[in-house]
Design an enzyme around this catalytic site. Structure first.
Site, PDB file in Angstrom:
ATOM      1  CG  ASP A 183      -3.624   4.063   3.878  1.00  0.00           C
ATOM      2  OD1 ASP A 183      -4.683   3.825   4.480  1.00  0.00           O
ATOM      3  OD2 ASP A 183      -3.310   3.510   2.799  1.00  0.00           O
ATOM      4  CE  LYS A 200      -9.234  -2.864   2.724  1.00  0.00           C
ATOM      5  NZ  LYS A 200      -8.030  -2.105   2.471  1.00  0.00           N
ATOM      6  CD1 TRP A 209      -2.352  -2.153   1.638  1.00  0.00           C
ATOM      7  CD2 TRP A 209      -3.013  -1.072  -0.205  1.00  0.00           C
ATOM      8  NE1 TRP A 209      -3.382  -2.858   1.068  1.00  0.00           N
ATOM      9  CE2 TRP A 209      -3.813  -2.229  -0.056  1.00  0.00           C
ATOM     10  CE3 TRP A 209      -3.249  -0.237  -1.303  1.00  0.00           C
ATOM     11  CZ2 TRP A 209      -4.822  -2.571  -0.969  1.00  0.00           C
ATOM     12  CZ3 TRP A 209      -4.252  -0.580  -2.211  1.00  0.00           C
ATOM     13  CH2 TRP A 209      -5.027  -1.727  -2.026  1.00  0.00           C
TER      14      TRP A 209
HETATM   15  C1  LIG Z   1      -7.501  -1.546   1.193  1.00  0.00           C
HETATM   16  C2  LIG Z   1      -6.459  -0.508   1.389  1.00  0.00           C
HETATM   17  C3  LIG Z   1      -6.320   0.562   0.484  1.00  0.00           C
HETATM   18  C4  LIG Z   1      -7.176   0.708  -0.757  1.00  0.00           C
HETATM   19  O1  LIG Z   1      -8.451   1.034  -0.419  1.00  0.00           O
HETATM   20  P1  LIG Z   1      -9.562   1.333  -1.560  1.00  0.00           P
HETATM   21  O2  LIG Z   1     -10.739   1.711  -0.745  1.00  0.00           O
HETATM   22  O3  LIG Z   1      -9.723   0.078  -2.348  1.00  0.00           O
HETATM   23  O4  LIG Z   1      -9.068   2.437  -2.394  1.00  0.00           O
HETATM   24  C5  LIG Z   1      -5.345   1.506   0.740  1.00  0.00           C
HETATM   25  N1  LIG Z   1      -4.546   1.417   1.820  1.00  0.00           N
HETATM   26  C6  LIG Z   1      -4.658   0.404   2.705  1.00  0.00           C
HETATM   27  C7  LIG Z   1      -3.750   0.364   3.887  1.00  0.00           C
HETATM   28  C8  LIG Z   1      -5.613  -0.584   2.512  1.00  0.00           C
HETATM   29  O5  LIG Z   1      -5.725  -1.593   3.385  1.00  0.00           O
END
Ligand SMILES: *Cc1c(COP(=O)(O)O)cnc(C)c1O
Length: 360
Positions: free
Chosen positions: A172, A196, A102
């Site tokens: 993030d 998530k 990521w």
């Molecule tokens: C799943 C995830 C993403 C991507 O998320 P989207 O909603 O599909 O854009 C980005 N960063 C992390 C840490 C993730 O787990």
């Protein structure tokens, strides 16, 4: 009706009481005669749902008043671009910490907008650890420092908050936000896709310090300009109304549970069940440095990878699904988000033990 134990990394398990309440309110929300999905986002009813969700999130995370909370669309991957568009503020570059898949994607997008300085990386060891702060090479002129506080695929979680001095820290937190209490004041900006650990896909949450907004780059789409969205209470355009509603129910579920301190205790206990078992077997292996192991996403491999398919097949028969590791790393991964009940984790460890007994 039998609920399965779903260890998916996302979209992921949601709290059963939340799903039940949503089902009960599906056709007629609080006597309105309609579903939340059918409401005008500018109507009194949805505005109240929206405001309550924000208030509950602010309470759970103790978000200081000097921060804006935005409910946006575009996913966390959208923020990979939206963050530089809004936070560069005329500066030439930003620092990024590269700790896995990521981070890499965030870096790739940021490179479209600015000079990216890789302040630290764990690529030398297959992204199996979080680089210690004393090895970070920060640029004092960077617009911000970006890191992925929990790498969903690699299962690496920062158990500490980096110190970036006067340079705003951006995280993030998609896969571990709300899993524990958080000192929001240490950050310039936090973002997370909802699917998530918060709610359904389609909602992206941004928490941003007020003084950082209002200097978006020319050409920034209005729907992704933090200032414009903040001024419009995230209603510059139609927000993902149903996702906001479900997220709001999840916030209430967390509050009823006793808040994030309590949630952290439960998450620690769940993760311990799996790691304690992994630490006393040779049959399975955890690839992540001990201090940096994620409480949310636990990758592991079978010593004999020829058994992988059999392991997954029998897991399904035991009502345990989505344990296959990400295609980029292979092996297994169990995601133990807030909504995964401890019974699910016990069932997983029990199954792993049984499988080992049969195949060792
Ligand atoms: C799943 C995830 C993403 C991507 O998320 P989207 O909603 O599909 O854009 C980005 N960063 C992390 C840490 C993730 O787990």
């Amino acid at each position: 009706m039998a609920r399965i134990f779903n260890f998916s990394a996302g979209p992921a398990v949601l709290p059963e009481p939340v799903l039940k309440q949503a089902a009960a309110e599906m056709l007629d929300w609080h006597g309105s005669g309609m579903s939340v999905m059918e409401m005008s986002h500018r109507g009194k009813q949805f505005m109240a749902i929206h405001a309550q969700a924000e208030a509950d999130l602010r309470e759970l995370l103790a978000i200081p008043a000097s921060y804006k909370v935005l409910f946006l669309q575009g996913g966390a991957a959208g923020q990979f671009s939206i963050v530089p568009l809004n936070l560069l503020r005329g500066k030439a570059g930003a620092d990024y910490v590269n700790t896995g898949q990521w981070s890499k994607k965030a870096i790739g997008e940021a490179k479209k907008y600015c000079k990216v300085n890789i302040a630290a990386s764990s690529e030398d060891a297959n992204f199996s650890y979080a680089p210690k702060q004393d090895r970070w090479q920060l640029d004092p002129d960077a617009a911000y420092v970006h890191y992925t506080s929990n790498e969903t695929i690699g299962g690496v979680e920062f158990q500490w908050i980096p110190d970036t001095g006067a340079v705003p820290l951006v995280a993030d937190m998609s896969s571990h936000i709300l899993s524990r209490p958080l000192d929001v004041g240490r950050y310039g900006l936090i973002y997370a896709g909802a699917q998530k650990n918060i709610g359904p896909a389609g909602l992206t949450i941004v928490i941003v310090r007020e003084d950082l907004i209002g200097q978006a780059a020319p050409g920034t789409p209005s729907v992704f300009d933090y200032k414009i969205q903040a001024e419009n209470d995230s209603m510059y355009n139609t927000p993902p109304t149903y996702a906001v509603y479900i997220a709001g129910l999840v916030f209430q579920w967390l509050k009823n549970l006793g808040g994030l301190k309590k949630m952290e205790e439960i998450n620690l206990a769940k993760a311990k069940l799996v790691y304690d078992y992994l630490d006393q077997t040779e049959f399975y292996h955890s690839p992540v440095a001990r201090d940096d192991r994620s409480r949310m996403n636990i990758p592991f491999t079978l010593r004999n990878s020829a058994l992988d398919e059999e392991f997954l097949k029998q897991a399904r028969q035991h009502g345990l699904i989505e344990i296959k590791g990400h295609r980029s790393v292979g092996g297994m991964r169990a995601s133990l988000y807030n909504a995964m009940p401890v019974e699910g984790v016990r069932a997983l460890v029990e199954y792993m033990r049984e499988f080992e007994r049969k195949h060792d």
